[in-house]
Scaffold this motif. Structure first.
Motif, PDB file in Angstrom:
ATOM      1  N   MET A  10      10.903  40.339 -32.594  1.00 26.91           N
ATOM      2  CA  MET A  10      10.731  41.706 -32.085  1.00 26.91           C
ATOM      3  C   MET A  10      11.887  42.612 -32.515  1.00 26.91           C
ATOM      4  SD  MET A  10       8.858  41.307 -28.373  1.00 26.91           S
ATOM      5  CE  MET A  10       9.914  40.079 -27.667  1.00 26.91           C
ATOM      6  N   ASP A  11      13.092  42.017 -32.664  1.00 24.98           N
ATOM      7  CA  ASP A  11      14.261  42.773 -33.125  1.00 24.98           C
ATOM      8  C   ASP A  11      14.327  42.840 -34.653  1.00 24.98           C
ATOM      9  OD1 ASP A  11      15.019  43.089 -30.485  1.00 24.98           O
ATOM     10  OD2 ASP A  11      16.486  41.446 -30.527  1.00 24.98           O
ATOM     11  N   ASN A  12      13.333  42.245 -35.302  1.00 22.52           N
ATOM     12  CA  ASN A  12      13.285  42.170 -36.763  1.00 22.52           C
ATOM     13  C   ASN A  12      14.551  41.505 -37.315  1.00 22.52           C
ATOM     14  OD1 ASN A  12      11.878  42.448 -39.145  1.00 22.52           O
ATOM     15  ND2 ASN A  12      12.686  44.484 -39.576  1.00 22.52           N
ATOM     16  N   ASN A  13      15.031  40.494 -36.599  1.00 26.36           N
ATOM     17  CA  ASN A  13      16.254  39.780 -36.960  1.00 26.36           C
ATOM     18  C   ASN A  13      15.886  38.490 -37.692  1.00 26.36           C
ATOM     19  OD1 ASN A  13      18.665  38.377 -37.124  1.00 26.36           O
ATOM     20  ND2 ASN A  13      19.327  38.960 -35.064  1.00 26.36           N
ATOM     21  N   TRP A  14      15.666  38.609 -38.994  1.00 28.41           N
ATOM     22  CA  TRP A  14      15.234  37.472 -39.810  1.00 28.41           C
ATOM     23  C   TRP A  14      16.252  36.329 -39.764  1.00 28.41           C
ATOM     24  CZ3 TRP A  14      11.587  34.778 -41.988  1.00 28.41           C
ATOM     25  CH2 TRP A  14      11.925  33.821 -42.934  1.00 28.41           C
ATOM     26  N   ILE A  15      17.525  36.640 -39.822  1.00 31.58           N
ATOM     27  CA  ILE A  15      18.553  35.586 -39.870  1.00 31.58           C
ATOM     28  C   ILE A  15      18.535  34.747 -38.596  1.00 31.58           C
ATOM     29  CG2 ILE A  15      21.045  35.142 -39.968  1.00 31.58           C
ATOM     30  CD1 ILE A  15      21.191  37.600 -41.862  1.00 31.58           C
ATOM     31  N   ALA A  16      18.504  35.397 -37.444  1.00 31.85           N
ATOM     32  CA  ALA A  16      18.450  34.648 -36.174  1.00 31.85           C
ATOM     33  C   ALA A  16      17.170  33.814 -36.100  1.00 31.85           C
ATOM     34  CB  ALA A  16      18.528  35.602 -34.989  1.00 31.85           C
ATOM     35  N   TYR A  17      16.065  34.414 -36.503  1.00 31.16           N
ATOM     36  CA  TYR A  17      14.774  33.710 -36.511  1.00 31.16           C
ATOM     37  C   TYR A  17      14.851  32.484 -37.428  1.00 31.16           C
ATOM     38  CZ  TYR A  17      10.005  32.798 -38.107  1.00 31.16           C
ATOM     39  OH  TYR A  17       8.825  32.182 -38.473  1.00 31.16           O
ATOM     40  N   TRP A  18      15.295  32.674 -38.657  1.00 33.84           N
ATOM     41  CA  TRP A  18      15.354  31.607 -39.662  1.00 33.84           C
ATOM     42  C   TRP A  18      16.221  30.447 -39.179  1.00 33.84           C
ATOM     43  CZ3 TRP A  18      13.100  29.337 -43.464  1.00 33.84           C
ATOM     44  CH2 TRP A  18      13.795  28.556 -44.383  1.00 33.84           C
ATOM     45  N   GLN A  19      17.307  30.738 -38.465  1.00 34.12           N
ATOM     46  CA  GLN A  19      18.191  29.694 -37.958  1.00 34.12           C
ATOM     47  C   GLN A  19      17.534  28.848 -36.872  1.00 34.12           C
ATOM     48  OE1 GLN A  19      21.572  32.070 -36.856  1.00 34.12           O
ATOM     49  NE2 GLN A  19      22.520  31.858 -38.872  1.00 34.12           N
ATOM     50  N   MET A  20      16.463  29.345 -36.267  1.00 32.99           N
ATOM     51  CA  MET A  20      15.774  28.595 -35.209  1.00 32.99           C
ATOM     52  C   MET A  20      14.526  27.865 -35.702  1.00 32.99           C
ATOM     53  SD  MET A  20      16.122  31.048 -31.869  1.00 32.99           S
ATOM     54  CE  MET A  20      16.162  32.692 -32.591  1.00 32.99           C
ATOM     55  N   THR A  21      14.170  28.048 -36.978  1.00 28.49           N
ATOM     56  CA  THR A  21      12.978  27.371 -37.500  1.00 28.49           C
ATOM     57  C   THR A  21      13.301  25.905 -37.782  1.00 28.49           C
ATOM     58  OG1 THR A  21      13.487  27.969 -39.787  1.00 28.49           O
ATOM     59  CG2 THR A  21      12.015  29.457 -38.565  1.00 28.49           C
ATOM     60  N   PRO A  22      12.284  25.042 -37.791  1.00 30.81           N
ATOM     61  CA  PRO A  22      12.521  23.638 -38.125  1.00 30.81           C
ATOM     62  C   PRO A  22      13.186  23.496 -39.499  1.00 30.81           C
ATOM     63  CG  PRO A  22      10.323  23.910 -37.225  1.00 30.81           C
ATOM     64  CD  PRO A  22      10.876  25.290 -37.447  1.00 30.81           C
ATOM     65  N   THR A  23      14.031  22.506 -39.642  1.00 33.18           N
ATOM     66  CA  THR A  23      14.779  22.326 -40.885  1.00 33.18           C
ATOM     67  C   THR A  23      13.875  22.029 -42.075  1.00 33.18           C
ATOM     68  OG1 THR A  23      15.170  19.992 -40.378  1.00 33.18           O
ATOM     69  CG2 THR A  23      16.890  21.566 -39.733  1.00 33.18           C
ATOM     70  N   LYS A  25       1.530  22.496 -41.513  1.00 30.74           N
ATOM     71  CA  LYS A  25       2.291  22.787 -42.734  1.00 30.74           C
ATOM     72  C   LYS A  25       3.682  22.146 -42.689  1.00 30.74           C
ATOM     73  CE  LYS A  25      -0.421  25.385 -45.195  1.00 30.74           C
ATOM     74  NZ  LYS A  25      -0.874  24.926 -46.511  1.00 30.74           N
ATOM     75  N   VAL A  26       4.254  22.069 -41.510  1.00 30.83           N
ATOM     76  CA  VAL A  26       5.607  21.537 -41.356  1.00 30.83           C
ATOM     77  C   VAL A  26       5.592  20.024 -41.101  1.00 30.83           C
ATOM     78  CG1 VAL A  26       7.758  21.728 -40.042  1.00 30.83           C
ATOM     79  CG2 VAL A  26       6.408  23.769 -40.507  1.00 30.83           C
ATOM     80  N   PHE A  27       4.602  19.554 -40.371  1.00 35.00           N
ATOM     81  CA  PHE A  27       4.468  18.128 -40.041  1.00 35.00           C
ATOM     82  C   PHE A  27       3.057  17.661 -40.416  1.00 35.00           C
ATOM     83  CE2 PHE A  27       7.409  20.046 -36.983  1.00 35.00           C
ATOM     84  CZ  PHE A  27       8.540  19.302 -37.248  1.00 35.00           C
ATOM     85  N   PRO A  28       2.792  17.477 -41.711  1.00 37.12           N
ATOM     86  CA  PRO A  28       1.415  17.212 -42.162  1.00 37.12           C
ATOM     87  C   PRO A  28       0.799  15.912 -41.650  1.00 37.12           C
ATOM     88  CG  PRO A  28       2.969  17.007 -43.989  1.00 37.12           C
ATOM     89  CD  PRO A  28       3.731  17.544 -42.818  1.00 37.12           C
ATOM     90  N   LEU A  29       1.578  14.938 -41.285  1.00 36.68           N
ATOM     91  CA  LEU A  29       1.026  13.657 -40.829  1.00 36.68           C
ATOM     92  C   LEU A  29       0.993  13.515 -39.309  1.00 36.68           C
ATOM     93  CD1 LEU A  29       2.718  11.315 -43.468  1.00 36.68           C
ATOM     94  CD2 LEU A  29       0.441  12.364 -43.537  1.00 36.68           C
ATOM     95  N   LEU A  30       1.385  14.547 -38.602  1.00 37.09           N
ATOM     96  CA  LEU A  30       1.441  14.493 -37.146  1.00 37.09           C
ATOM     97  C   LEU A  30       0.045  14.574 -36.541  1.00 37.09           C
ATOM     98  CD1 LEU A  30       3.242  14.544 -34.580  1.00 37.09           C
ATOM     99  CD2 LEU A  30       3.202  17.032 -34.757  1.00 37.09           C
ATOM    100  N   ARG A  31      -0.233  13.675 -35.616  1.00 36.23           N
ATOM    101  CA  ARG A  31      -1.507  13.714 -34.891  1.00 36.23           C
ATOM    102  C   ARG A  31      -1.387  14.771 -33.804  1.00 36.23           C
ATOM    103  NH1 ARG A  31      -3.264   8.556 -31.787  1.00 36.23           N
ATOM    104  NH2 ARG A  31      -4.554   9.617 -30.279  1.00 36.23           N
ATOM    105  N   ILE A  32      -2.265  15.786 -33.865  1.00 39.95           N
ATOM    106  CA  ILE A  32      -2.197  16.917 -32.943  1.00 39.95           C
ATOM    107  C   ILE A  32      -3.551  17.081 -32.262  1.00 39.95           C
ATOM    108  CG2 ILE A  32      -1.621  19.361 -32.688  1.00 39.95           C
ATOM    109  CD1 ILE A  32      -0.496  19.257 -35.549  1.00 39.95           C
ATOM    110  N   MET A  80      10.861  23.359 -42.488  1.00 38.19           N
ATOM    111  CA  MET A  80       9.927  24.467 -42.705  1.00 38.19           C
ATOM    112  C   MET A  80      10.363  25.218 -43.964  1.00 38.19           C
ATOM    113  SD  MET A  80       8.915  27.679 -40.193  1.00 38.19           S
ATOM    114  CE  MET A  80       7.570  26.928 -39.264  1.00 38.19           C
ATOM    115  N   THR A  81       9.435  25.421 -44.877  1.00 40.24           N
ATOM    116  CA  THR A  81       9.784  26.143 -46.102  1.00 40.24           C
ATOM    117  C   THR A  81      10.016  27.610 -45.794  1.00 40.24           C
ATOM    118  OG1 THR A  81       7.494  26.725 -46.669  1.00 40.24           O
ATOM    119  CG2 THR A  81       8.327  24.589 -47.496  1.00 40.24           C
ATOM    120  N   TYR A  82      10.743  28.246 -46.682  1.00 40.42           N
ATOM    121  CA  TYR A  82      11.023  29.671 -46.558  1.00 40.42           C
ATOM    122  C   TYR A  82       9.721  30.465 -46.512  1.00 40.42           C
ATOM    123  CZ  TYR A  82      13.303  34.153 -47.541  1.00 40.42           C
ATOM    124  OH  TYR A  82      13.755  35.446 -47.473  1.00 40.42           O
ATOM    125  N   GLU A  83       8.753  30.080 -47.351  1.00 42.75           N
ATOM    126  CA  GLU A  83       7.481  30.791 -47.428  1.00 42.75           C
ATOM    127  C   GLU A  83       6.685  30.678 -46.120  1.00 42.75           C
ATOM    128  OE1 GLU A  83       8.599  28.603 -49.765  1.00 42.75           O
ATOM    129  OE2 GLU A  83       9.142  30.096 -51.276  1.00 42.75           O
TER     130      GLU A  83
END
Length: 182
Positions: free
Chosen positions: A150-163, A63-70, A165-168
């Motif tokens: 685990m801490d339910n810390n959405w803000i910290a989590y969101w800051q570590m996601t790939p740039t 979803k984040v890297f659709p053309l990546l060979r995995i 990556m959509t919000y959804e």
């Protein structure tokens, strides 16, 4: 057809902004070396360090890297076996690793290239940076991301996601991790 493959072997459980940098670096080096690139995901799953299943990891990464060979592998030896046996016989392998795995991969792969009968003229391991400690991007890790979930810390989590990556998709991964880690 290229004789060079740029690759990496990682858990990506979950996918982080640091992994995004790894993928960008893999593409950049492949372009410089006129080579191909492929990311290998570890098949490890089913514990606190590996809450996402392999199909779930494939889903989020695609979803984040659709053309990546995995592809997937049990361990680094399966990665080498894949390249040795595949129809595209690469002569050079450039394996990218973080500072935490660099020395281990470099030592082991050079020692075993000849003794295991791998057909490669060259296996090089390149360190793509330090990911332990510090602040900013260097401090991002799957462990810290799972802790934020685990801490339910959405803000910290969101800051570590790939740039890119959509919000959804980030929410979907967060919910999946929350379910598996609680």
């Amino acid at each position: 057809m290229s004789d060079t493959i740029v690759t990496s072997f990682c858990r990506m459980n979950p996918l982080t902004r640091g992994h995004e940098l790894l993928i960008k670096k893999m593409k950049e080096i492949a372009k410089e070396e006129y080579g191909d690139y492929c990311l290998f995901l570890s098949k490890k799953e089913g514990d606190v360090k590996n809450p996402l299943t392999l199909p779930e990891k494939f889903y989020f990464i695609s979803k984040v890297f659709p053309l990546l060979r995995i592809a997937s592998a049990k361990d680094i030896w399966q990665v080498l076996d894949y390249y040795a046996e595949c129809k595209y016989r690469y002569e050079r392998i450039i394996l990218l690793a973080g500072s935490d795995r660099f020395e281990e991969f470099r030592t082991v792969l050079h020692r075993y290239n000849e003794s295991m009968g791998y057909p490669f003229k060259e296996i090089s391991v390149r360190c793509i940076g330090d990911r332990i400690g510090g602040a900013g991007l260097k401090s991002i890790s799957g462990t810290k991301m799972r802790e934020a979930v685990m801490d339910n810390n959405w803000i910290a989590y969101w800051q570590m996601t790939p740039t890119n990556m959509t919000y959804e998709i980030a929410q979907e991964m967060f919910k999946k991790l929350r379910y598996k880690l609680h």
